[in-house]
Design a protein around this motif. Structure first.
Motif, short mmCIF file in Angstrom:
data_model
loop_
_atom_site.label_atom_id
_atom_site.label_comp_id
_atom_site.label_asym_id
_atom_site.label_seq_id
_atom_site.Cartn_x
_atom_site.Cartn_y
_atom_site.Cartn_z
N TYR A 86 -8.69 -6.48 9.10
CA TYR A 86 -7.24 -6.36 8.97
C TYR A 86 -6.86 -5.40 7.84
N ASP A 87 -7.60 -5.44 6.75
CA ASP A 87 -7.25 -4.58 5.63
C ASP A 87 -7.44 -3.11 5.99
N ALA A 88 -8.49 -2.81 6.75
CA ALA A 88 -8.72 -1.42 7.18
C ALA A 88 -7.59 -0.96 8.10
N GLU A 89 -7.15 -1.84 9.01
CA GLU A 89 -6.04 -1.49 9.90
C GLU A 89 -4.74 -1.29 9.13
N ASN A 90 -4.48 -2.17 8.15
CA ASN A 90 -3.28 -2.02 7.33
C ASN A 90 -3.31 -0.73 6.52
N SER A 91 -4.49 -0.37 6.01
CA SER A 91 -4.62 0.88 5.25
C SER A 91 -4.39 2.08 6.15
N ARG A 92 -4.84 1.98 7.38
CA ARG A 92 -4.64 3.08 8.32
C ARG A 92 -3.14 3.25 8.64
N ILE A 93 -2.44 2.16 8.86
CA ILE A 93 -1.00 2.25 9.13
C ILE A 93 -0.28 2.85 7.92
N ALA A 94 -0.61 2.38 6.72
CA ALA A 94 0.04 2.91 5.52
C ALA A 94 -0.26 4.38 5.33
N SER A 95 -1.49 4.81 5.61
CA SER A 95 -1.85 6.22 5.47
C SER A 95 -1.04 7.09 6.43
N ALA A 96 -0.91 6.64 7.68
CA ALA A 96 -0.11 7.40 8.65
C ALA A 96 1.35 7.45 8.20
N ALA A 97 1.85 6.34 7.68
CA ALA A 97 3.24 6.30 7.22
C ALA A 97 3.47 7.29 6.08
N LEU A 98 2.52 7.38 5.18
CA LEU A 98 2.67 8.26 4.01
C LEU A 98 2.66 9.73 4.42
N ILE A 99 1.88 10.07 5.43
CA ILE A 99 1.88 11.45 5.92
C ILE A 99 3.22 11.79 6.56
N LEU A 100 3.74 10.87 7.36
CA LEU A 100 5.07 11.10 7.94
C LEU A 100 6.13 11.19 6.85
N GLU A 126 -4.58 10.86 -3.29
CA GLU A 126 -3.66 9.80 -3.72
C GLU A 126 -3.50 8.75 -2.62
N ILE A 127 -3.49 9.21 -1.38
CA ILE A 127 -3.38 8.27 -0.27
C ILE A 127 -4.63 7.40 -0.19
N LEU A 128 -5.80 8.02 -0.27
CA LEU A 128 -7.04 7.27 -0.19
C LEU A 128 -7.14 6.20 -1.28
N GLU A 129 -6.70 6.57 -2.47
CA GLU A 129 -6.77 5.65 -3.59
C GLU A 129 -5.65 4.61 -3.52
N GLY A 130 -4.46 5.06 -3.16
CA GLY A 130 -3.29 4.19 -3.19
C GLY A 130 -3.34 3.06 -2.19
N LYS A 156 0.83 -1.20 0.00
CA LYS A 156 0.00 0.00 0.00
C LYS A 156 0.87 1.27 0.00
N THR A 157 1.93 1.24 0.78
CA THR A 157 2.84 2.40 0.84
C THR A 157 3.54 2.60 -0.49
N ALA A 158 4.08 1.54 -1.06
CA ALA A 158 4.80 1.64 -2.33
C ALA A 158 3.86 2.09 -3.45
N ASN A 159 2.65 1.56 -3.47
CA ASN A 159 1.70 1.90 -4.53
C ASN A 159 1.35 3.38 -4.51
N THR A 160 1.15 3.93 -3.31
CA THR A 160 0.80 5.35 -3.19
C THR A 160 1.97 6.25 -3.57
N LEU A 161 3.17 5.89 -3.14
CA LEU A 161 4.35 6.68 -3.52
C LEU A 161 4.53 6.68 -5.03
N GLN A 162 4.28 5.56 -5.66
CA GLN A 162 4.40 5.49 -7.12
C GLN A 162 3.39 6.42 -7.78
N GLN A 163 2.16 6.44 -7.26
CA GLN A 163 1.15 7.33 -7.82
C GLN A 163 1.51 8.80 -7.64
N SER A 164 2.37 9.07 -6.68
CA SER A 164 2.83 10.44 -6.45
C SER A 164 4.12 10.74 -7.21
#
Length: 618
Positions: A373-387, A410-414, A189-197
């Protein structure tokens, strides 16, 4: 010549490894000749954990690269090696990602139709027809047969330095992710969002589904065979020149580092293999961000027998001066202490970055309620992307380069992306014969999930009931690893279907796979399910059927289409490549030349170390 060259009892394991690889044309021949020679050595002269041989007749290697445990080691059968050497190897093409439009048996090439040739093709026997990619990856898979796995960073430190310490270069930012569950999903999730950015992103994950190249990706695409040929050979050359007895996972990790640096990647998202403190990925000195997703009881013989001990091991990826993000399912005080001792700059929880979470997303079952689990993983990835937004911006300003903002949209989609085979849903068109004799095509809803242990299987069943509340008719194909709780997992599946004949039992062509016989022995109710009767052979006294995945998936797909059933394929990751191919999912897959040895030595490899994951899904 091979026997004569390695007969001396004074040869070290490293010299023996090199002698085998240089003198003999194929890995199967190397195993056999090495075994014959080792049987003449004193018992203390050579004890690599992949192949201690007490006699020549105890050394067995199947044509599919399977191994049987012999004490703490793996034995290989002389007669099976000779059989393997006499028959040509299969060759299967690689594919691009797509779904076949028609899944009629007549129009889809079946893996079962690709029988080994019985002709005397010496080119296949001596390996001369293999591609360089196949030769190199075969060699990599067999590494652990000669270099025993030992947790620690010595080999990896040497390899990383020999490559010029690429992951410590200021132009590369590393996101390092550990955790009992969720680390693979958060990484993707983190890599996908960074790529979209518009960042050039390298992703390193394990294990793979269909092709070794999935482990190392750049901007969402697995590396090419040509890149493996070029860079893996360089890693082997370094190991030879510097006398580094690196293991499968260490070499693969070094390969990822080498490729990412050479290909000009800006951000590397790095998933640990096992634990954290002594994991091969932990040679990096200054990650941009360290993430610990969750802590559960797993690999307790290696990481510790309590949540707190395991947390300390995972917390080993925390580095001085670096920021740390943790998920909610961790012993927070333990990780805070780790961060303090290691002088991390800051430790964040997701609530610190995203605000206090409202009602968590839940999956409600008949008796239990699970966090999604997927919602929790998305939340962790979203926080990571903001940092990371702040960290990457600061780095660009310091070292030069265009500042790129990671937008909220981009975060929401990624972060919506899921890894393959994690409750992966698809419709498979299937052709069947109707009652009136006409040929019709129906779509079968198929779910692929690598639920492979009790907690993950519990969650899968609850998720199925929540996602398909009106779909009581289900058909399940399941294959497990031998080290899992077969009784519990199969009972759970039986509770979810009206009759055992709704279950299809399969076994993967991998040394860790549970045989059909062992599954039946664990749960006698399953004798009424679908499976191929095991045939006894010299490899396994209970018998194995390495083609059972293809056959049972094909049968289950037709029955699901005829009966309007939901088809669930679950269990070990090792059944998924065959299952996906039989479903008509066309994607890059390593050939049978590679699959033949894909399990060689992996029972002791870093990513498979331990006593059976007691945590949840990856």
């Amino acid at each position: 010549p091979g026997t004569m060259a390695i007969a001396s009892a004074t040869l070290s394991s490293r010299i023996l490894h090199l002698a085998l690889l240089s003198l003999l044309p194929t890995p199967s021949q190397q195993l056999f000749i090495g075994a014959m020679s080792l049987s003449r050595l004193p018992s203390v002269a050579f004890r690599p954990s992949g192949c201690v041989v007490r006699s020549a007749s105890s050394c067995i290697s199947s044509s599919m690269g399977e191994r049987r445990p012999l004490g703490n080691y793996h034995a290989v059968s002389k007669s099976t090696v000779q059989t393997s050497l006499q028959r040509p190897f299969l060759s299967t093409p690689l594919f691009s990602s797509a779904i076949r439009e028609n899944s009629n048996d007549a129009s889809i090439p079946s893996p079962l139709s690709q029988k080994p040739s019985t002709s005397d093709d010496t080119n296949n026997q001596d390996g001369s027809s293999w591609s360089n990619y196949e030769r190199l990856v075969r060699q990599l898979y067999m590494t652990n047969l000669f270099n025993p796995v030992k947790l620690g960073l010595e080999n990896m430190d040497l390899l990383h330095k020999a490559l010029g310490s690429p992951m410590d270069q200021p132009n590369i930012s590393v996101v390092h992710i550990a955790g009992s569950n969720g680390k693979g999903s958060v990484a993707l999730k983190t890599a996908n969002t960074l790529q979209q950015s518009n960042y050039k992103v390298g992703l390193f994950v394990s294990p793979h589904i269909s092709s070794f190249r999935e482990r190392i990706q750049i901007n969402g695409q697995p590396i090419s065979e040509e890149q493996v040929e070029l860079y893996l050979q360089e890693i082997f050359d370094i190991c030879l020149r510097e006398d580094i007895p690196a293991t499968f996972f260490e070499i693969t990790t070094a390969l990822a580092f080498h490729i990412f640096a050479r290909e000009g990647v800006e951000v590397v998202v790095l998933e640990t293999g096992l634990g954290g403190r002594l994991d091969a990925t932990n040679v990096i000195q200054s990650p941009a961000l360290s993430i610990i997703t969750s802590i559960g009881l797993e690999h307790t013989r290696i990481l510790g027998d309590t949540i707190e001990k395991i947390a300390v091991e995972k917390g080993g990826i925390i580095k001085e001066g670096c920021q740390v993000l943790v998920g909610k399912n961790v012993p927070l005080e333990v990780l805070q202490q780790c961060a303090l001792e290691k002088k991390a700059s800051e430790l964040f929880e997701c609530d610190d970055v995203l605000g206090v979470e409202g009602e968590p997303t839940l999956v409600k079952g008949m008796k239990e309620t699970f966090d999604d689990y997927d919602a929790e993983n998305s939340r962790i990835a979203s926080a990571a992307l903001i940092l990371l937004q702040f960290i990457l911006t600061q780095k660009k300003l310091e070292y030069g380069g265009d500042v790129r903002l990671i937008m909220p949209a981009e975060i929401l989609e990624g972060v919506k992306i899921r890894p393959p085979c994690r409750f992966e849903e698809m419709d498979i068109p299937t052709t069947i014969e109707a009652d009136d004799g006409s040929i019709i095509q129906k779509n079968v809803r198929v779910i692929l999930d690598v639920a492979h242990n009790p907690q993950a299987m519990d969650y899968l069943i609850v998720k199925l009931r929540a996602s398909y509340p009106h779909s009581s008719d289900q058909r399940i194909v399941v294959g497990m690893s031998a080290d899992k709780d077969l009784k519990y997992c199969t009972e759970l599946l039986l509770d979810n279907v009206p009759h055992p004949n709704k279950l299809h039992l399969v076994e993967a062509s991998h040394p860790r796979a549970a045989s059909i016989s062992s599954i039946l022995e664990a749960n006698h109710k399953l004798v009424e399910s679908h499976y191929d009767t095991p045939q006894k052979d010299e490899l396994n006294e209970n018998g194995r059927d390495v083609s059972s995945v293809s056959k049972q998936v094909r049968q289950a797909l037709k029955l699901a289409a005829m009966n309007d059933e939901l088809l669930v394929i679950c269990g070990s990751v090792f059944i998924m490549a065959d299952a996906r191919e039989e479903l008509g999912i066309v994607e890059a897959r390593d050939s049978a030349v590679i699959a033949e040895v894909a399990g060689a030595g992996l029972r002791n490899s870093q990513e498979n170390f331990g006593d059976g994951n007691k945590g949840g899904m990856k």
